[in-house]
Design a protein around this motif. Structure first.
Motif, PDB file in Angstrom:
ATOM      1  N   PRO A 418       0.822  -1.212   0.000  1.00 11.52           N
ATOM      2  CA  PRO A 418       0.000   0.000   0.000  1.00 11.52           C
ATOM      3  C   PRO A 418       0.864   1.274   0.000  1.00 11.52           C
ATOM      4  O   PRO A 418       1.968   1.274   0.496  1.00 11.52           O
ATOM      5  N   LEU A 419       0.293   2.365  -0.599  1.00 11.68           N
ATOM      6  CA  LEU A 419       0.911   3.695  -0.607  1.00 11.68           C
ATOM      7  C   LEU A 419      -0.013   4.625   0.141  1.00 11.68           C
ATOM      8  O   LEU A 419      -1.193   4.763  -0.202  1.00 11.68           O
ATOM      9  N   ALA A 420       0.493   5.262   1.213  1.00 13.98           N
ATOM     10  CA  ALA A 420      -0.352   6.054   2.113  1.00 13.98           C
ATOM     11  C   ALA A 420      -0.673   7.416   1.515  1.00 13.98           C
ATOM     12  O   ALA A 420       0.028   7.942   0.644  1.00 13.98           O
ATOM     13  N   VAL A 421      -1.762   8.037   2.027  1.00 13.50           N
ATOM     14  CA  VAL A 421      -2.165   9.381   1.616  1.00 13.50           C
ATOM     15  C   VAL A 421      -1.056  10.373   1.977  1.00 13.50           C
ATOM     16  O   VAL A 421      -0.509  10.327   3.092  1.00 13.50           O
ATOM     17  N   GLY A 422      -0.754  11.278   1.051  1.00 17.04           N
ATOM     18  CA  GLY A 422       0.291  12.273   1.269  1.00 17.04           C
ATOM     19  C   GLY A 422       1.674  11.823   0.852  1.00 17.04           C
ATOM     20  O   GLY A 422       2.611  12.625   0.809  1.00 17.04           O
ATOM     21  N   GLU A 423       1.816  10.567   0.527  1.00 15.42           N
ATOM     22  CA  GLU A 423       3.119  10.065   0.123  1.00 15.42           C
ATOM     23  C   GLU A 423       3.414  10.487  -1.317  1.00 15.42           C
ATOM     24  O   GLU A 423       2.524  10.512  -2.168  1.00 15.42           O
ATOM     25  N   LEU A 424       4.675  10.832  -1.587  1.00 26.01           N
ATOM     26  CA  LEU A 424       5.103  11.197  -2.940  1.00 26.01           C
ATOM     27  C   LEU A 424       5.554   9.946  -3.663  1.00 26.01           C
ATOM     28  O   LEU A 424       6.331   9.139  -3.131  1.00 26.01           O
ATOM     29  N   VAL A 425       5.048   9.787  -4.890  1.00 28.33           N
ATOM     30  CA  VAL A 425       5.380   8.623  -5.699  1.00 28.33           C
ATOM     31  C   VAL A 425       5.808   9.095  -7.079  1.00 28.33           C
ATOM     32  O   VAL A 425       5.652  10.273  -7.430  1.00 28.33           O
ATOM     33  N   GLU A 426       6.337   8.179  -7.878  1.00 33.80           N
ATOM     34  CA  GLU A 426       6.795   8.500  -9.227  1.00 33.80           C
ATOM     35  C   GLU A 426       5.896   7.815 -10.245  1.00 33.80           C
ATOM     36  O   GLU A 426       5.560   6.633 -10.100  1.00 33.80           O
ATOM     37  N   VAL A 427       5.519   8.589 -11.284  1.00 34.54           N
ATOM     38  CA  VAL A 427       4.717   8.009 -12.362  1.00 34.54           C
ATOM     39  C   VAL A 427       5.655   7.199 -13.251  1.00 34.54           C
ATOM     40  O   VAL A 427       6.591   7.737 -13.849  1.00 34.54           O
ATOM     41  N   ALA A 428       5.390   5.893 -13.339  1.00 36.63           N
ATOM     42  CA  ALA A 428       6.261   5.004 -14.104  1.00 36.63           C
ATOM     43  C   ALA A 428       5.640   4.563 -15.413  1.00 36.63           C
ATOM     44  O   ALA A 428       6.327   4.015 -16.276  1.00 36.63           O
ATOM     45  N   GLY A 429       4.347   4.803 -15.605  1.00 36.87           N
ATOM     46  CA  GLY A 429       3.722   4.387 -16.848  1.00 36.87           C
ATOM     47  C   GLY A 429       2.304   4.905 -16.932  1.00 36.87           C
ATOM     48  O   GLY A 429       1.724   5.383 -15.947  1.00 36.87           O
ATOM     49  N   VAL A 430       1.746   4.811 -18.151  1.00 38.69           N
ATOM     50  CA  VAL A 430       0.376   5.260 -18.408  1.00 38.69           C
ATOM     51  C   VAL A 430      -0.360   4.104 -19.051  1.00 38.69           C
ATOM     52  O   VAL A 430       0.075   3.551 -20.074  1.00 38.69           O
ATOM     53  N   ASP A 431      -1.506   3.733 -18.466  1.00 40.59           N
ATOM     54  CA  ASP A 431      -2.330   2.652 -18.992  1.00 40.59           C
ATOM     55  C   ASP A 431      -3.734   3.196 -19.208  1.00 40.59           C
ATOM     56  O   ASP A 431      -4.570   3.178 -18.294  1.00 40.59           O
ATOM     57  N   GLY A 432      -3.957   3.726 -20.419  1.00 45.15           N
ATOM     58  CA  GLY A 432      -5.252   4.335 -20.678  1.00 45.15           C
ATOM     59  C   GLY A 432      -5.421   5.591 -19.846  1.00 45.15           C
ATOM     60  O   GLY A 432      -4.658   6.546 -19.954  1.00 45.15           O
ATOM     61  N   LEU A 433      -6.440   5.587 -18.963  1.00 46.88           N
ATOM     62  CA  LEU A 433      -6.692   6.712 -18.070  1.00 46.88           C
ATOM     63  C   LEU A 433      -6.176   6.442 -16.666  1.00 46.88           C
ATOM     64  O   LEU A 433      -6.534   7.143 -15.724  1.00 46.88           O
ATOM     65  N   ARG A 434      -5.356   5.380 -16.516  1.00 44.61           N
ATOM     66  CA  ARG A 434      -4.772   5.079 -15.210  1.00 44.61           C
ATOM     67  C   ARG A 434      -3.259   5.217 -15.283  1.00 44.61           C
ATOM     68  O   ARG A 434      -2.644   4.969 -16.300  1.00 44.61           O
ATOM     69  N   LEU A 435      -2.721   5.646 -14.153  1.00 41.73           N
ATOM     70  CA  LEU A 435      -1.278   5.793 -14.053  1.00 41.73           C
ATOM     71  C   LEU A 435      -0.712   4.661 -13.221  1.00 41.73           C
ATOM     72  O   LEU A 435      -1.292   4.262 -12.204  1.00 41.73           O
ATOM     73  N   TYR A 436       0.422   4.158 -13.662  1.00 39.74           N
ATOM     74  CA  TYR A 436       1.140   3.175 -12.869  1.00 39.74           C
ATOM     75  C   TYR A 436       2.193   3.944 -12.086  1.00 39.74           C
ATOM     76  O   TYR A 436       3.021   4.666 -12.648  1.00 39.74           O
ATOM     77  N   VAL A 437       2.137   3.827 -10.753  1.00 39.00           N
ATOM     78  CA  VAL A 437       3.051   4.575  -9.891  1.00 39.00           C
ATOM     79  C   VAL A 437       3.843   3.591  -9.031  1.00 39.00           C
ATOM     80  O   VAL A 437       3.435   2.436  -8.849  1.00 39.00           O
ATOM     81  N   ARG A 438       4.956   4.113  -8.528  1.00 47.65           N
ATOM     82  CA  ARG A 438       5.779   3.287  -7.650  1.00 47.65           C
ATOM     83  C   ARG A 438       6.477   4.202  -6.656  1.00 47.65           C
ATOM     84  O   ARG A 438       6.521   5.429  -6.825  1.00 47.65           O
ATOM     85  N   LYS A 439       7.006   3.585  -5.624  1.00 44.37           N
ATOM     86  CA  LYS A 439       7.679   4.366  -4.597  1.00 44.37           C
ATOM     87  C   LYS A 439       8.932   5.047  -5.169  1.00 44.37           C
ATOM     88  O   LYS A 439       9.527   4.528  -6.117  1.00 44.37           O
ATOM     89  N   LEU A 440       9.260   6.169  -4.589  1.00 39.96           N
ATOM     90  CA  LEU A 440      10.439   6.916  -5.044  1.00 39.96           C
ATOM     91  C   LEU A 440      11.696   6.149  -4.687  1.00 39.96           C
ATOM     92  O   LEU A 440      11.806   5.600  -3.585  1.00 39.96           O
ATOM     93  N   PRO A 441      12.675   6.123  -5.613  1.00 39.90           N
ATOM     94  CA  PRO A 441      13.966   5.534  -5.257  1.00 39.90           C
ATOM     95  C   PRO A 441      14.618   6.337  -4.127  1.00 39.90           C
ATOM     96  O   PRO A 441      14.302   7.511  -3.924  1.00 39.90           O
ATOM     97  N   HIS A 442      15.505   5.728  -3.430  1.00 36.50           N
ATOM     98  CA  HIS A 442      16.124   6.404  -2.280  1.00 36.50           C
ATOM     99  C   HIS A 442      16.922   7.650  -2.707  1.00 36.50           C
ATOM    100  O   HIS A 442      17.013   8.607  -1.948  1.00 36.50           O
ATOM    101  N   ASN A 443      17.491   7.622  -3.921  1.00 34.13           N
ATOM    102  CA  ASN A 443      18.274   8.765  -4.346  1.00 34.13           C
ATOM    103  C   ASN A 443      17.412   9.997  -4.695  1.00 34.13           C
ATOM    104  O   ASN A 443      17.916  11.070  -4.935  1.00 34.13           O
ATOM    105  N   LYS A 444      16.095   9.837  -4.805  1.00 33.33           N
ATOM    106  CA  LYS A 444      15.212  10.967  -5.063  1.00 33.33           C
ATOM    107  C   LYS A 444      14.552  11.471  -3.800  1.00 33.33           C
ATOM    108  O   LYS A 444      13.797  12.425  -3.851  1.00 33.33           O
TER     109      LYS A 444
END
Length: 444
Positions: A418-444
């Motif tokens: 799970p990804l909590a509310v307020g957490e910053l994530v990175e957009v890794a892909g686009v699937d139609g009208l949905r975004l695939y997101v993932r946790k930020l790498p440690h260097n970011k």
């Protein structure tokens, strides 16, 4: 006091006033001795057609003032086509003409030879030189062989006649006219008879000219009174100075290139603006300068073609090919612009050619590098532009939720939930009208 005494007293005052007024009205020849006048004109940028017009004006003013002498100082070479009419005017002048090649070390070229031969007195600064490796009596090859020979003989006859009248070295003048010759001031004075009359700095001229006698074309004998004479400087007007500058091929070349760049900037950003108007004025001024300098028309076409090729680099993107071709045409056009046999000393400065070529090359390299960098960048519009952006979780992603990115809410999913509310994530892909997101790498 008696009335009779008053009468005689008033009459005496009246007679005194009349005598004072009469003395004041006497011409200078009957009153104080008039101060001698020497007119002085300097040809600073070489004898171009505008400079020749200035010398002609100085001669007319000196003749109108019945000056004791006119000194014409030549700095640098010039155009032989413009120099011949000036030489004939100076030789036929009604006042003594002193032609002076200065300052120290100046190179008068063939124009200097022509003027010192025509002037009544020839003077040069120390270490100055006159002459050219090519014949002074140069004739256009467009004439037939017979016509060329007649013109050369006429020029030689005129030059040697002037030299003979001034007591100068006829043999050297004929050699300069037929084959070409160069001589320095000190050597020119040492020959027997001499090529010139004296070697002096500008400050020494009045002393060295004092008392010299000359014979004018009219047959009149004149003795120069230069010591203590009032020097009247004939200075060019603002217009005369501007035309003299425009007639310099180096100046006209730079104006032409800068004007072309300004016009290109206007075409790249359409609209009647300052660059377009300025560029048009600069190009017109350059064309006027080319006409005054009597340059080769083919060279002007080479310059125009070079500017067009350099400007097309931005539109065609030949990765430098058009720029190189344009710079080659510009350099060739600048080198070919002036005929050295007809206008020695007025060729385009190598420094100006190198500077303009380097400036255009740097500008073209900058445009090419920018274009290559832009083409290699990822798309910056549409959904693909979201990839790599940071997003804020607005509804917990477990494994689906909502994220906020670029001012809009997007449905999102992740396999790192799970990804909590307020957490910053990175957009890794686009699937139609949905975004695939993932946790930020440690260097970011």
């Amino acid at each position: 006091m008696k009335p009779q005494c008053l009468h005689w007293h008033g009459l005496a005052i009246l007679l005194g006033l009349l005598m004072i007024g009469g003395v004041a009205l006497l011409p200078p020849s009957l009153g104080a001795q008039a101060r001698a006048q020497v007119y002085y004109v300097t040809v600073e940028y070489g004898l171009t057609p505008p400079a020749a017009a200035l010398v002609g004006r100085a001669l007319r003013e000196a003749e109108a003032a019945n000056a004791d002498a006119l000194i014409v100082e030549l700095r640098g070479g010039g155009s032989l086509a413009a120099a011949w009419p000036v030489a004939r005017e100076l030789a036929a002048a009604n006042v003594p003409v002193v032609t002076y090649i200065g300052p120290r070390g100046a190179q008068g070229g063939p124009v200097g030879t022509l003027l010192v031969t025509a002037g009544h007195i020839a003077a040069m600064a120390p270490e100055a030189s006159i002459g050219f490796a090519a014949p002074l009596a140069d004739v256009s090859p467009s004439f037939s062989a017979g016509t060329q020979e007649l013109l050369v003989e006429d020029a030689v006859r005129q030059l040697t006649a002037w030299a003979r009248e001034r007591g100068h070295n006829v043999d050297w003048v004929e050699q300069a006219a037929r084959q070409g010759a160069i001589i320095q001031a000190e050597r020119a004075q040492q020959l027997t008879p001499p090529v010139i009359d004296l070697v002096a700095t500008a400050d020494e001229l009045p002393v060295n000219l004092q008392g010299r006698r000359v014979s004018l074309a009219s047959g009149q004998e004149r003795s120069l009174e230069t010591l203590g004479a009032a020097v009247v400087r004939v200075r060019p007007s603002a217009w005369e100075r501007l035309t003299q500058l425009l007639a310099l091929p180096t100046v006209a070349f730079v104006l032409f290139v800068v004007g072309g760049i300004a016009v290109y900037l206007e075409l790249a950003n359409p609209g009647i603006g300052i660059p377009g108007i300025t560029g048009a004025l600069l190009i017109i001024a350059a064309l006027v300068g080319f006409a005054l300098a009597e340059v080769r028309p083919l060279a002007v076409l080479l310059l125009a073609g070079g500017l067009v090729l350099v400007g097309l680099e931005h539109a065609v993107m030949s990765h430098g090919g058009l720029t190189i071709a344009g710079l080659v045409l510009l350099v060739l056009g600048a080198l070919y612009l002036v005929d050295p046999s007809r206008s020695p000393g007025l060729d385009v400065s190598y420094g100006a050619i190198g500077g303009v070529a380097a400036l255009l090359a740097l500008g073209a390299v900058g445009l090419v590098s920018i274009a290559v960098r832009v083409r290699s960048q990822a798309p910056v519009t549409g959904q693909e532009a979201l990839i790599g952006q940071l997003a804020e979780v607005r509804r917990a992603v477990a494994p689906e939720g909502l994220v906020f990115v670029n001012g809009a809410l997007w449905a999102a999913w992740s396999d790192e939930a799970p990804l909590a509310v307020g957490e910053l994530v990175e957009v890794a892909g686009v699937d139609g009208l949905r975004l695939y997101v993932r946790k930020l790498p440690h260097n970011k």
